[in-house]
Design a protein around this motif. Sequence first.
Motif, mmCIF file in Angstrom:
data_model
loop_
_atom_site.group_PDB
_atom_site.id
_atom_site.type_symbol
_atom_site.label_atom_id
_atom_site.label_comp_id
_atom_site.label_asym_id
_atom_site.label_seq_id
_atom_site.Cartn_x
_atom_site.Cartn_y
_atom_site.Cartn_z
ATOM 1 N N MET A 153 -35.492 -4.188 -82.314
ATOM 2 C CA MET A 153 -36.534 -4.713 -83.147
ATOM 3 C C MET A 153 -36.922 -3.739 -84.256
ATOM 4 S SD MET A 153 -40.470 -5.832 -82.518
ATOM 5 C CE MET A 153 -40.252 -5.993 -80.834
ATOM 6 N N ILE B 81 -37.655 -4.525 -88.274
ATOM 7 C CA ILE B 81 -38.891 -4.151 -88.966
ATOM 8 C C ILE B 81 -38.570 -3.274 -90.175
ATOM 9 C CG2 ILE B 81 -41.025 -2.804 -88.754
ATOM 10 C CD1 ILE B 81 -41.219 -3.901 -85.868
ATOM 11 N N ASN C 82 -43.943 -12.803 -90.961
ATOM 12 C CA ASN C 82 -42.514 -12.836 -91.315
ATOM 13 C C ASN C 82 -41.651 -13.132 -90.095
ATOM 14 O OD1 ASN C 82 -41.937 -12.539 -94.118
ATOM 15 N ND2 ASN C 82 -42.865 -10.505 -93.997
ATOM 16 N N PHE C 83 -42.008 -12.563 -88.955
ATOM 17 C CA PHE C 83 -41.266 -12.878 -87.735
ATOM 18 C C PHE C 83 -41.399 -14.358 -87.417
ATOM 19 C CE2 PHE C 83 -40.593 -8.437 -86.901
ATOM 20 C CZ PHE C 83 -39.521 -8.400 -86.029
ATOM 21 N N GLU C 84 -42.605 -14.886 -87.521
ATOM 22 C CA GLU C 84 -42.834 -16.303 -87.221
ATOM 23 C C GLU C 84 -42.106 -17.210 -88.200
ATOM 24 O OE1 GLU C 84 -47.085 -16.708 -87.297
ATOM 25 O OE2 GLU C 84 -47.340 -15.695 -85.364
ATOM 26 N N VAL D 297 -37.675 -14.626 -89.180
ATOM 27 C CA VAL D 297 -36.909 -13.776 -88.265
ATOM 28 C C VAL D 297 -36.836 -14.370 -86.866
ATOM 29 C CG1 VAL D 297 -36.709 -11.448 -87.303
ATOM 30 C CG2 VAL D 297 -37.496 -11.754 -89.633
ATOM 31 N N SER D 298 -37.821 -15.185 -86.488
ATOM 32 C CA SER D 298 -37.832 -15.740 -85.135
ATOM 33 C C SER D 298 -36.604 -16.604 -84.848
ATOM 34 C CB SER D 298 -39.105 -16.549 -84.894
ATOM 35 O OG SER D 298 -39.126 -17.699 -85.713
ATOM 36 N N TYR E 243 -34.528 -13.486 -83.892
ATOM 37 C CA TYR E 243 -35.117 -12.402 -83.110
ATOM 38 C C TYR E 243 -36.583 -12.736 -82.876
ATOM 39 C CZ TYR E 243 -35.292 -7.593 -81.453
ATOM 40 O OH TYR E 243 -35.372 -6.483 -80.663
ATOM 41 N N SER E 244 -36.993 -12.829 -81.633
ATOM 42 C CA SER E 244 -38.392 -13.143 -81.359
ATOM 43 C C SER E 244 -39.135 -11.883 -80.942
ATOM 44 C CB SER E 244 -38.502 -14.211 -80.275
ATOM 45 O OG SER E 244 -37.971 -13.736 -79.070
ATOM 46 N N ALA E 245 -40.408 -11.831 -81.327
ATOM 47 C CA ALA E 245 -41.229 -10.672 -80.990
ATOM 48 C C ALA E 245 -42.690 -11.080 -81.002
ATOM 49 C CB ALA E 245 -40.993 -9.545 -81.984
ATOM 50 N N ILE F 271 -44.430 -5.824 -81.871
ATOM 51 C CA ILE F 271 -44.286 -5.353 -83.250
ATOM 52 C C ILE F 271 -45.185 -4.136 -83.466
ATOM 53 C CG2 ILE F 271 -44.658 -5.944 -85.682
ATOM 54 C CD1 ILE F 271 -43.917 -8.863 -84.897
#
Length: 177
Positions: A1, A5, A22-24, A27-28, A31-33, A38
């Motif tokens: 991860m 980032i 941005n992950f939601e 990137v999700s 890659y989920s986080a 994070i």
Amino acid sequence: MAHVILGLLLLRPQSLYDLVKNFEAAVSLLYSASSGSIRRALETLLTGGLIEVDEVGPGARGRKTYRVTDAGREEFHSWMTGPMAGPDAEAAALPRLFFLGLLEPDERAEVLARVVARIENDLARLEALGEQIDAAEIPEEFRDVFRFQRTTLDYGLASHRHALAWFRELAERTPAG
């Protein structure tokens, strides 16, 4: 991860809130986080000198914006252009694909070649496993269970073959330098 980032922060300095969004948003898919993971990764990157606080906003809470240091740029570049580690080729390939545009054009072809080689290697291992399984004597009482286990392997084989063809085609379309 941490490398994901770094890639996001190379695009622009961002706060924890921005990174979570941005992950939601994008990137999700690869890659989920969670917000907590994070945050922990940011702390590790800060401690390691790979990122630094770019700006602290006004107010008591002082929203921090982070940016990548020179050491962080080098770490990201080494990860992007280095060997693909981990048990899952897709999980190793997709983050690199997502950030491929951050590399110089001549480096992109090399990364794609490594992705193709990794998928070829993983596919060969799955094909060898299939040959071993097909040669095994399966007791009658397990044949129905085995049929679906073998079908699971067939899915993996088909998925790897598709990924291999897709990445080969992308490599052919991606000009080097």
